[in-house]
Design an enzyme around this catalytic site. Structure first.
Site, PDB file in Angstrom:
ATOM      1  N   TRP A 185       0.883  -1.407   0.038  1.00  0.00           N
ATOM      2  CA  TRP A 185       0.057   0.167   0.033  1.00  0.00           C
ATOM      3  C   TRP A 185       0.917   1.418   0.067  1.00  0.00           C
ATOM      4  CZ3 TRP A 185      -5.152   1.089   0.647  1.00  0.00           C
ATOM      5  CH2 TRP A 185      -6.232   0.000   0.705  1.00  0.00           C
TER       6      TRP A 185
ATOM      7  N   SER B 141       0.355  -3.710   5.627  1.00  0.00           N
ATOM      8  CA  SER B 141       0.694  -3.736   7.059  1.00  0.00           C
ATOM      9  C   SER B 141       0.128  -4.817   7.954  1.00  0.00           C
ATOM     10  CB  SER B 141       0.644  -2.114   7.728  1.00  0.00           C
ATOM     11  OG  SER B 141       1.305  -1.593   6.868  1.00  0.00           O
TER      12      SER B 141
ATOM     13  N   GLU C  20      -0.551  -7.759   7.238  1.00  0.00           N
ATOM     14  CA  GLU C  20       0.195  -8.971   6.980  1.00  0.00           C
ATOM     15  C   GLU C  20       1.526  -9.120   7.488  1.00  0.00           C
ATOM     16  OE1 GLU C  20      -3.307  -8.404   5.207  1.00  0.00           O
ATOM     17  OE2 GLU C  20      -1.735  -7.173   4.553  1.00  0.00           O
TER      18      GLU C  20
ATOM     19  N   VAL D  28       3.242   1.396   5.857  1.00  0.00           N
ATOM     20  CA  VAL D  28       2.670   2.574   6.237  1.00  0.00           C
ATOM     21  C   VAL D  28       1.012   2.412   6.307  1.00  0.00           C
ATOM     22  CG1 VAL D  28       2.562   3.272   3.652  1.00  0.00           C
ATOM     23  CG2 VAL D  28       2.764   5.068   5.425  1.00  0.00           C
ATOM     24  N   VAL D  29       0.837   3.118   7.350  1.00  0.00           N
ATOM     25  CA  VAL D  29      -0.667   3.096   7.822  1.00  0.00           C
ATOM     26  C   VAL D  29      -0.985   4.794   7.764  1.00  0.00           C
ATOM     27  CG1 VAL D  29      -2.931   2.441   8.850  1.00  0.00           C
ATOM     28  CG2 VAL D  29      -0.542   1.211   8.615  1.00  0.00           C
ATOM     29  N   ILE D  30      -1.866   5.108   7.051  1.00  0.00           N
ATOM     30  CA  ILE D  30      -2.523   6.835   6.990  1.00  0.00           C
ATOM     31  C   ILE D  30      -3.744   6.576   7.599  1.00  0.00           C
ATOM     32  CG2 ILE D  30      -2.739   8.683   5.864  1.00  0.00           C
ATOM     33  CD1 ILE D  30      -0.809   7.760   3.717  1.00  0.00           C
TER      34      ILE D  30
ATOM     35  N   HIS E 279     -10.397   1.908  11.410  1.00  0.00           N
ATOM     36  CA  HIS E 279      -9.546   0.956  10.871  1.00  0.00           C
ATOM     37  C   HIS E 279      -8.112   1.216  10.976  1.00  0.00           C
ATOM     38  CE1 HIS E 279      -7.355  -0.819   7.172  1.00  0.00           C
ATOM     39  NE2 HIS E 279      -8.167  -1.822   7.535  1.00  0.00           N
TER      40      HIS E 279
ATOM     41  N   ARG F 223       9.071  10.898   6.387  1.00  0.00           N
ATOM     42  CA  ARG F 223       9.722   9.840   7.107  1.00  0.00           C
ATOM     43  C   ARG F 223      10.155   8.774   6.009  1.00  0.00           C
ATOM     44  NH1 ARG F 223       6.140  12.404   9.963  1.00  0.00           N
ATOM     45  NH2 ARG F 223       6.455  12.795  12.075  1.00  0.00           N
TER      46      ARG F 223
END
Length: 166
Positions: A35, A67, A69, A89-91, A97, A136
């Site tokens: 992702w 992420s 997984e 990365v999770v936004i 969620h 980052r």
């Protein structure tokens, strides 16, 4: 602030790390989510640059969907690898969620590292917006290179674990 407090690694330190890693014949796996591809390219690039700098450029790359997984696939890499670098990365969005994915990935990777005794570089960006992720990701103009710093953390942890075992 992004990048504040990141340890600086000079060329002499990189040479020492490379010498120790070569002696131990460390096997490295990078487990990376798919992702947010441009950001992931930056994270993977940072890990790759660091691993190449310390002579560990013969690593295995494993790509996973997202992420969430990372922990389960990283668990399978612990069988054959000494060092695992987990990148994702999770936004934050408009639903909870974000919280569930971040918590599951963080808890899973932490428990895995402790239960196996294998160092896992934590390169999971958990950010409020894409600009924070880019800042980052180790891309041109980024303030921080989390791919590089998570690779450094995992490799140096493996070296310290080896020293402690003696």
């Amino acid at each position: 602030m992004s990048g504040a407090g990141v340890p600086q690694i000079d060329d002499d330190e990189l040479k020492e790390i490379a010498k120790a890693a070569k002696k131990l014949k460390l096997k490295v796996a990078v487990v990376a989510a798919q992702w947010h591809q441009p950001i992931m390219d930056g994270l993977v690039g940072g890990a790759d640059r660091y691993l190449s700098a310390v002579g560990l450029d013969d690593y295995t790359m494993v790509r996973v969907a997202g992420s969430f997984e990372l922990p389960v696939v990283a668990a399978h890499t612990t069988r054959n690898y000494d060092v695992i670098i987990a990148l994702g990365v999770v936004i934050r969005g408009e639903t909870p969620h974000f919280d569930y994915v971040c918590q599951a990935a963080t808890d899973g990777l932490s428990r895995l590292s402790i239960s196996t005794g294998k160092p896992i570089g934590f390169g999971l960006l958990t950010v409020d917006d894409e600009a924070q992720a880019v800042d980052r990701a180790g891309l041109p103009g980024s303030k921080e290179d989390v791919g590089r710093s998570s690779a450094h953390a995992a490799v140096t942890a493996a070296l310290e674990i080896s020293r402690l075992k003696k």
